[in-house]
Structure formats: C-alpha cells, structure tokens
Design a protein around this motif. Structure first.
Motif, short mmCIF file in Angstrom:
data_model
loop_
_atom_site.label_atom_id
_atom_site.label_comp_id
_atom_site.label_asym_id
_atom_site.label_seq_id
_atom_site.Cartn_x
_atom_site.Cartn_y
_atom_site.Cartn_z
N UNK A 51 1.25 -0.69 0.22
CA UNK A 51 -0.24 -0.44 0.16
C UNK A 51 1.02 1.10 0.20
N UNK A 52 2.29 1.23 0.10
CA UNK A 52 2.93 1.90 0.40
C UNK A 52 4.26 2.30 -0.67
N UNK A 53 4.67 0.52 -0.29
CA UNK A 53 5.81 0.92 -0.88
C UNK A 53 5.88 0.45 -2.57
N UNK A 54 6.58 0.76 -3.05
CA UNK A 54 7.14 1.21 -4.67
C UNK A 54 7.64 -0.16 -5.62
N UNK A 55 6.71 -1.26 -5.29
CA UNK A 55 7.57 -2.30 -6.05
C UNK A 55 7.31 -2.74 -6.96
N UNK A 56 8.51 -3.14 -7.67
CA UNK A 56 8.64 -3.27 -9.79
C UNK A 56 9.10 -4.88 -9.56
N UNK A 57 9.04 -5.60 -8.41
CA UNK A 57 9.32 -7.13 -8.61
C UNK A 57 10.99 -7.63 -7.88
N UNK A 58 11.47 -6.82 -7.18
CA UNK A 58 12.62 -6.78 -6.73
C UNK A 58 11.57 -7.88 -5.32
N UNK A 59 11.38 -8.99 -5.66
CA UNK A 59 11.28 -9.64 -4.15
C UNK A 59 12.04 -9.97 -2.79
N UNK A 60 13.42 -9.77 -3.24
CA UNK A 60 14.04 -10.04 -2.06
C UNK A 60 14.23 -9.08 -1.30
N UNK A 61 14.16 -7.65 -2.08
CA UNK A 61 13.92 -6.06 -1.10
C UNK A 61 12.58 -6.41 -0.38
N UNK A 62 11.42 -7.03 -0.63
CA UNK A 62 10.13 -6.64 -0.33
C UNK A 62 10.32 -7.53 0.83
N UNK A 175 2.74 6.65 3.86
CA UNK A 175 2.98 5.96 5.24
C UNK A 175 4.77 4.86 4.83
N UNK A 176 4.69 4.74 5.99
CA UNK A 176 6.62 4.35 5.71
C UNK A 176 6.82 3.15 6.24
N UNK A 177 5.63 2.39 6.58
CA UNK A 177 5.65 0.81 7.77
C UNK A 177 4.71 0.51 7.91
N UNK A 178 4.69 -0.96 7.70
CA UNK A 178 3.16 -1.31 7.95
C UNK A 178 3.12 -2.05 9.35
N UNK A 179 1.91 -2.45 10.34
CA UNK A 179 2.15 -2.57 11.19
C UNK A 179 0.69 -3.12 11.83
N UNK A 180 0.90 -4.01 12.52
CA UNK A 180 -0.22 -4.47 13.05
C UNK A 180 -1.00 -5.06 14.28
N UNK A 181 -2.31 -4.69 15.01
CA UNK A 181 -2.32 -4.09 16.37
C UNK A 181 -2.98 -5.44 16.26
N UNK A 182 -3.50 -6.49 17.78
CA UNK A 182 -3.73 -6.84 18.37
C UNK A 182 -4.82 -6.09 19.83
#
Length: 201
Positions: A51-62, A175-182
């Motif tokens: 939702x925020x990362x510009x992904x172009x196929x670099x699965x290692x970085x992802x 946004x620059x990071x993914x979070x999760x809330x429990x």
C-alpha cells in the motif's frame, strides 16, 4: 456432517477443507485461495506493505521489509496470491497498485480461519516484545473486575477505538511502515454464580 460439533482443532481443519471442496460453487463460500490467505501471517503483511512501497518485482527487497524477514520465494508467492484475489493489480509499467477488497468467508468456516490467524498474530506480538525496541511498539496490559453489562460496554469501546485507529491510518498520506494491532480482552476467572443458580441448597 456437523462442523460445530467438532471440538479438536485438527478435526476442524480436516472438516473445513471438506466444506471448501464440497460447496466451492457457493457465492458466500470461503474459497481455497481465501483460506490460504489466512494460513500465512505474512500474506496480510505484504498486502499492507504494497500500500506504500513502490514494488517493481524485487522480491528480495520486499522480503527484507517484512519483520521478521521472509524469503524472496515466500514474498513472490504472497504477491501472486494477492494478485489472484484482486487485492493488488499489476500496472503496465510493472508496478503494483494495492486494492482493498473484503474476503467473504463461509459462515461455518470463518471462525476457525480467523482464530488461526489471530493465534499467528499473537505469536508475532511475542516476537515484537522480544526483538523490537519500545520506541517501535506499544505493549501494555491491565487487570480489572467488571460485570457482564460493563464488559459489553468495554467491547463497544474497543470496537470504536479500532475504527478510530483504522481511520487515522487511512488518512495518512505518507505511510512508510506496516503495523499490526492486536486487541485481546478475556476473563481470567469464572463468574461468581449464586448457589441457588447452580442448583445447590
């Protein structure tokens, strides 16, 4: 075949798979792909990252962006699943747009699937407690005693709080990071039922 009568998790797992295969043409049925979405905790994490990362196929970085890191192969599998579900869409330039689509689950299967996913997220919380600094996480707890009536009000307040957090996240333009809330609130004692209610004299 009665799903609700199965008490053991292993039995429920087998029975849920049977329900998926038996009624896979039903419009409200939990599909195999949707069921798989909740089997790996990082599928939802990858969804949030895209939702925020510009992904172009670099699965290692992802894969390295996930905390804790996963393999490039796992990241690729996650993206393929999200694309199949319509959660993300690949553009003509090779990038991806994140789409937010709800998952419709079969009524009798939803509880097991979401419970299993919740367990995985609680394991992630344990990881965060031991591996992330206090500046990167919020973990707190409290003990209290309340009536059933007040407990229902507390549940309503937690739902309202959750909605507020989601609204804040959705309004964030950078946004620059993914979070999760429990959020877990559960009893640690049995209710004190009057003796006459228990049939005692």
């Amino acid at each position: 075949m009665n799903f609700n009568q199965e008490k053991k998790a292993t039995c429920k797992q087998v029975l849920l798979d049977s329900l998926i295969n038996f009624k896979k043409d039903s419009t409200n049925l939990l599909t195999t792909d949707q069921y798989e979405y909740y089997q790996k905790w990082y599928y939802a994490v990858i969804h949030d990252i895209l939702s925020f990362y510009k992904f172009y196929g670099d699965y290692s970085r992802l894969a390295q962006l996930v905390e804790p890191s996963i393999t490039a192969r796992e990241a690729q599998k996650a993206v393929k699943l999200l694309e199949k579900l319509g959660f993300v869409k690949r553009r003509c330039d090779g990038g991806y747009d994140c789409r937010f689509s709800g998952i419709s689950a079969y009524a009798e299967g939803r509880e097991l699937v979401l419970s299993s996913y919740a367990e995985k997220m609680m394991e992630s919380a344990k990881y965060a407690l031991g591996n992330l600094s206090s500046e990167e996480r919020v973990i707190s707890w409290a003990g209290f005693s309340v009536s059933g009536e007040v407990f229902q009000k507390i549940k309503e307040e937690t739902r309202a709080f959750r909605k507020k957090i989601i609204s804040m996240a959705q309004s964030d333009q950078n946004p620059d990071r993914a979070f999760h809330m429990n959020i877990q609130i559960f009893p640690v004692s049995r209710p004190d039922v009057p003796q006459e209610s228990r049939g005692e004299k």
